[in-house]
Design a protein around this motif. Structure first.
Motif, short mmCIF file in Angstrom:
data_model
loop_
_atom_site.label_atom_id
_atom_site.label_comp_id
_atom_site.label_asym_id
_atom_site.label_seq_id
_atom_site.Cartn_x
_atom_site.Cartn_y
_atom_site.Cartn_z
N PHE A 187 1.40 -1.58 -0.44
CA PHE A 187 0.10 -0.11 -0.17
C PHE A 187 1.03 1.61 -0.12
CE2 PHE A 187 -1.91 3.51 2.39
CZ PHE A 187 -3.25 3.31 1.34
N GLU A 206 -5.83 -2.84 -6.84
CA GLU A 206 -6.48 -2.42 -6.12
C GLU A 206 -6.59 -4.19 -5.78
OE1 GLU A 206 -9.83 0.23 -5.84
OE2 GLU A 206 -9.18 2.16 -5.58
N TRP A 213 -10.25 -3.36 1.80
CA TRP A 213 -10.45 -2.54 0.21
C TRP A 213 -11.20 -1.50 0.53
CZ3 TRP A 213 -15.13 -3.08 -2.98
CH2 TRP A 213 -14.60 -2.48 -4.73
N VAL A 248 -9.04 1.98 1.48
CA VAL A 248 -8.33 2.73 0.53
C VAL A 248 -9.80 3.45 0.18
CG1 VAL A 248 -7.30 2.10 -1.52
CG2 VAL A 248 -6.56 0.47 0.06
#
Length: 254
Positions: free
Chosen positions: A34, A169, A199, A202
């Protein structure tokens, strides 16, 4: 005893340990991946600011980052950074990149089943949004896409949100994280839930309502990743979802 040599016991073959990061290894590497994605995105903004001769301070970065073309480039540059970090993590385990991430093409039946499920989820949230008088798309995204269309950045935004973002992603969430966590004490159900939560995090630029929608879609993607054993399936579903949203927003915008 060995039938060819009665004095020796039969040889036993110890199965090789699976070449996969487990819970903590996956968590740490997931954080590093990330960070790599973030640095790739910020690096693109910093380069644009430097290329224009702007001071490399927070105000300049924020100003450049609000421009549709710059944002599109930023999202796009997160992809090679993500792939490089994931490749390194898998390389250290001496595992196959394709097998680790389940980069196997799904059947058309699996693709159709996944698409139908996604449509049902999106329609359910769309219906709920209308009944509550809420926007179906976050306002800032609508403004960004309309601005990009008017400023000639439509193609860049389309590529960034419909190709680069879904690949980045999905490789992180349903690819690397799911693979490691499903082989840990979490097993498949826990890996689906936790990777969907990551997810969702994010997308913290959204409010809680849209985050709930993102999480529900993540659960479906996680299930389809497990059911079809194919990351390509979730990449395609993710891309189709984003493509539809981007095109409709640009087309319906005045």
């Amino acid at each position: 005893m060995d039938s060819l040599n009665p004095d020796l016991p039969p040889m036993t073959v110890t199965p090789a340990a699976p070449r996969v990061w487990k819970f903590w290894g996956t968590a740490v590497w997931g954080l590093l991946i990330f960070v790599a994605m973030f640095l790739g995105q910020v690096g693109a903004i910093l380069y644009l600011a430097w290329d224009r001769g702007d001071p490399l301070d927070l105000m300049s970065i924020q100003r450049v980052g609000r421009e549709p073309a710059a944002l599109a480039l930023s999202v796009t540059m997160g992809l090679p950074a993500t792939l490089a970090a994931v490749w390194l993590a898998i390389r250290i385990k001496k595992a196959s990149f394709v097998d680790y991430l389940a980069l196997h093409w799904p059947s058309w039946k699996q693709m159709l089943f996944g698409a139908i499920g996604l449509v049902l989820i999106v329609v359910a949230w769309e219906t709920m949004s209308r009944s509550l008088g809420r926007e179906a798309t976050p306002g800032f995204m609508t403004d960004l896409l309309k601005s990009g269309r008017d400023k000639g950045a439509a193609v860049m935004l389309l590529f960034a949100f419909s190709v680069a973002a879904p690949m980045s992603e999905e490789v992180l969430a349903r690819g690397f994280l799911f693979r490691g966590w499903s082989a840990s004490f979490l097993r498949v159900p826990g890996a689906i839930i936790l990777s969907s939560l990551v997810w969702t995090v994010v997308h913290l630029q959204y409010d809680m309502y849209f985050l709930a929608e993102v999480f529900s879609i993540g659960l479906w993607f996680g299930y389809m990743r497990y059911r079809a054993n194919s990351l390509w399936l979730t990449i395609v579903l993710h891309a189709l979802n984003n493509l539809t949203a981007v095109v409709l927003t640009m087309w319906l915008g005045n």
